[in-house]
Motif scaffolding. Structure first.
Motif, PDB file in Angstrom:
ATOM      1  N   ASP A 194       0.816  -1.219   0.000  1.00 32.37           N
ATOM      2  CA  ASP A 194       0.000   0.000   0.000  1.00 32.37           C
ATOM      3  C   ASP A 194       0.846   1.265   0.000  1.00 32.37           C
ATOM      4  O   ASP A 194       0.537   2.237   0.691  1.00 32.37           O
ATOM      5  CB  ASP A 194      -0.951   0.027   1.213  1.00 32.37           C
TER       6      ASP A 194
ATOM      7  N   ASN B 111      -0.953   4.596  -0.628  1.00 33.22           N
ATOM      8  CA  ASN B 111      -1.743   5.063   0.506  1.00 33.22           C
ATOM      9  C   ASN B 111      -0.852   5.808   1.509  1.00 33.22           C
ATOM     10  O   ASN B 111      -1.191   6.891   1.983  1.00 33.22           O
ATOM     11  CB  ASN B 111      -2.440   3.875   1.176  1.00 33.22           C
TER      12      ASN B 111
ATOM     13  N   LYS C 182      -3.834   2.704  12.192  1.00 32.70           N
ATOM     14  CA  LYS C 182      -5.181   2.488  11.652  1.00 32.70           C
ATOM     15  C   LYS C 182      -5.262   1.129  10.982  1.00 32.70           C
ATOM     16  O   LYS C 182      -6.216   0.385  11.176  1.00 32.70           O
ATOM     17  CB  LYS C 182      -5.525   3.570  10.627  1.00 32.70           C
ATOM     18  N   GLU C 183      -4.249   0.815  10.184  1.00 35.53           N
ATOM     19  CA  GLU C 183      -4.213  -0.465   9.483  1.00 35.53           C
ATOM     20  C   GLU C 183      -4.167  -1.620  10.475  1.00 35.53           C
ATOM     21  O   GLU C 183      -4.845  -2.629  10.308  1.00 35.53           O
ATOM     22  CB  GLU C 183      -2.982  -0.513   8.574  1.00 35.53           C
ATOM     23  N   SER C 184      -3.396  -1.463  11.528  1.00 38.72           N
ATOM     24  CA  SER C 184      -3.279  -2.504  12.544  1.00 38.72           C
ATOM     25  C   SER C 184      -4.601  -2.703  13.279  1.00 38.72           C
ATOM     26  O   SER C 184      -5.028  -3.834  13.496  1.00 38.72           O
ATOM     27  CB  SER C 184      -2.182  -2.129  13.541  1.00 38.72           C
TER      28      SER C 184
ATOM     29  N   TYR D  43      -7.571  -2.075  12.175  1.00 38.71           N
ATOM     30  CA  TYR D  43      -8.517  -2.703  11.261  1.00 38.71           C
ATOM     31  C   TYR D  43      -8.232  -4.196  11.177  1.00 38.71           C
ATOM     32  O   TYR D  43      -9.136  -5.009  11.240  1.00 38.71           O
ATOM     33  CB  TYR D  43      -8.423  -2.068   9.868  1.00 38.71           C
TER      34      TYR D  43
ATOM     35  N   GLU E   8      -1.111   6.021  10.108  1.00 37.20           N
ATOM     36  CA  GLU E   8      -1.681   5.121   9.099  1.00 37.20           C
ATOM     37  C   GLU E   8      -1.422   3.664   9.467  1.00 37.20           C
ATOM     38  O   GLU E   8      -2.288   2.816   9.309  1.00 37.20           O
ATOM     39  CB  GLU E   8      -1.103   5.417   7.710  1.00 37.20           C
TER      40      GLU E   8
END
Length: 170
Positions: free
Chosen positions: A26, A29, A70-72, A74, A67
């Protein structure tokens, strides 16, 4: 400073930050988050408090770390299900295509039947109960990353068994 010039000047810093933070997917992103952080830094920069470069570095790094968090979060809350076939692992006899005679289903049943009780329980929690990785981690007494690793190992084991890789039969 013009925004375009600043962006060109700090692109190498953004690329370096991607490598330093070990971000391997990503990229766009994370690059976009870094560019937005750079733009924000330009607006908030106060020359009386020092040079812009260290301020930009901290701001960009903070945005990328946000970021990653947030990814973790999720990933801890949601578990991806790899198609209908894995849902059938849970033993739903009424699932479409679950009838006997389907070679893929027979291979899947055979692969699952060769798992030990703990592995079947893990699959039950993951796919039938649809517990989050965080919930499974708490129940199993391991970390979320441990759940992710166990999930990947178990899915690889099932795939290998289903494709006839006999060296993985335990």
């Amino acid at each position: 400073m013009k925004t375009e010039e600043t962006l060109l000047q700090y692109e190498p810093m953004i690329s370096s930050m991607l490598r330093l933070l070990h971000i391997r997917r990503d990229h766009e992103n994370f690059r976009q988050a870094a560019r937005l952080a750079l733009w924000t830094a330009l607006g908030k920069y106060d020359p009386s408090r020092g040079h812009f470069a260290p301020f930009a570095h901290r701001t960009i790094r903070g945005a990328m770390l946000d970021e990653l968090k947030k990814e973790s979060r999720y990933g801890e809350s949601f578990t991806a299900v790899e198609g209908e076939t894995l849902e059938r692992l849970a033993g739903w006899a009424d699932a479409p295509g679950a009838e006997h005679g389907d070679p893929r289903m027979d291979a899947l049943r055979l692969a699952v039947s060769g798992l030990d009780e703990a592995e079947r329980l893990f699959l039950h929690r993951l796919f039938e109960l649809r517990l989050s990785q965080a919930e499974i981690a708490r129940l199993e007494g391991i970390s979320v990353s441990g759940v992710k690793k166990r999930r990947e190992r178990l899915l690889r084991k099932l795939r290998n068994r289903m494709t006839g890789c006999e060296d993985h039969w335990a």
